[in-house]
Design an enzyme around this catalytic site. Structure first.
Site, PDB file in Angstrom:
ATOM      1  N   GLY A  15     -58.958  56.782  58.301  1.00 32.47           N
ATOM      2  CA  GLY A  15     -58.172  56.368  59.467  1.00 32.47           C
ATOM      3  C   GLY A  15     -58.180  57.419  60.556  1.00 32.47           C
ATOM      4  CE1 TYR A  37     -58.320  50.863  46.393  1.00 35.21           C
ATOM      5  CE2 TYR A  37     -60.538  50.516  45.532  1.00 35.21           C
ATOM      6  CZ  TYR A  37     -59.698  50.942  46.541  1.00 35.21           C
ATOM      7  OH  TYR A  37     -60.222  51.428  47.715  1.00 35.21           O
ATOM      8  N   GLY A  50     -57.939  61.127  56.445  1.00 32.23           N
ATOM      9  CA  GLY A  50     -59.108  60.467  55.885  1.00 32.23           C
ATOM     10  C   GLY A  50     -59.862  59.577  56.847  1.00 32.23           C
ATOM     11  CB  THR A 106     -52.763  50.469  59.581  1.00 29.11           C
ATOM     12  OG1 THR A 106     -53.843  50.070  58.725  1.00 29.11           O
ATOM     13  CG2 THR A 106     -52.435  49.331  60.546  1.00 29.11           C
ATOM     14  N   GLY A 107     -52.655  53.626  58.875  1.00 26.79           N
ATOM     15  CA  GLY A 107     -53.036  54.723  57.992  1.00 26.79           C
ATOM     16  C   GLY A 107     -53.913  55.730  58.709  1.00 26.79           C
TER      17      GLY A 107
END
Length: 246
Positions: free
Chosen positions: A19, A148, A17, A12-13
């Protein structure tokens, strides 16, 4: 070496970057790779560059997660490697917190990751590997990072419980907690060059190894956790931060 040949992996993603780097590493090691992301143009471009399958899915939307799981089941059947990587930054001082930022970060980083695992469990082959992307901030106390950090700490708690629940099927569940990684995510937060340079200097001053990590470093660790060499590792949080959290 194609140590993951014959395995199907979902990242996912996966359009940028960590991923993207992980999808590339898994592909190089022989896996059939599916990447997901929210923006069709970005996913299509990344999938073409990597030579993998790209699917549009928003990890912050439960209906999209369930649709994704259905599409992958219909097209690929079972999954051997699940890297739950999609996430966003966001936060600020607790006193100035807004519901909008809180909801965005928690919906994607925690709720979305949680339900991605939940809805993909029926698709996982026995002996599969699941890896969450966490963060070293989950166990550090840094001002202005409460939302976060909380999202990643919650993720680590789920990871350990999932490792227990899925152990009877020999499915291993782990988390990787990177420190500062050289990706474009900070630019997306709107920092200018001077601010980015200052932030990088601040981080390097706190990293004993005196350099930032690379997305490919995390990709190699995901691939390792997904292979036979890590068959006795589950419920583990692997911190990759150059000693920053020491």
């Amino acid at each position: 070496m194609e140590t993951l040949k014959g395995k199907t992996a979902v990242v996912t993603g996966g359009n940028s970057g960590i991923g993207y780097a992980t999808a590339r590493e898994l592909k190089q090691q022989g896996a059939t790779v599916i990447i997901t992301g929210r923006r069709k143009d970005a996913i299509d471009t990344a999938a073409a560059e990597l030579g993998v399958t790209g699917l549009v899915a928003d990890q912050g939307d439960l209906a999209a997660i369930e649709s994704l799981a259905g599409t992958i089941k219909a097209t690929f059947g079972k999954v051997d490697i699940l890297f739950i990587n999609a996430g966003v930054l966001g936060g600020g001082a607790i006193e100035q917190a807004t519901e909008a930022v809180f909801d965005q970060v928690i919906d994607i980083n925690f709720k979305g990751a949680y339900f991605t695992l939940s809805r993909f469990i029926p698709l996982l082959n026995d002996g599969a590997s699941v890896t969450f992307l966490s963060s070293n901030t989950a166990s550090m106390n840094v001002a202005n990072s409460s939302i976060y950090s909380s999202s990643k700490a919650a993720l680590n708690a789920v990871m350990k419980i999932a490792a227990l629940e899925l152990a009877p099927r020999k499915i291993r569940v782990n988390a990787i907690s990177p420190g500062p990684i050289e990706t474009a995510i900070l630019q997306k937060q709107g920092y200018d060059e001077a601010q980015l340079d200052g932030l990088k200097a601040w981080m390097l001053d706190r990293i004993p190894l005196q350099h930032m990590g690379k997305a490919g470093d995390v990709g190699k660790m995901v691939a390792h956790l997904s292979g036979d060499a890590a068959s006795f590792i589950t419920g583990a949080e692997l911190v990759m931060d150059g000693g920053m959290s020491l």
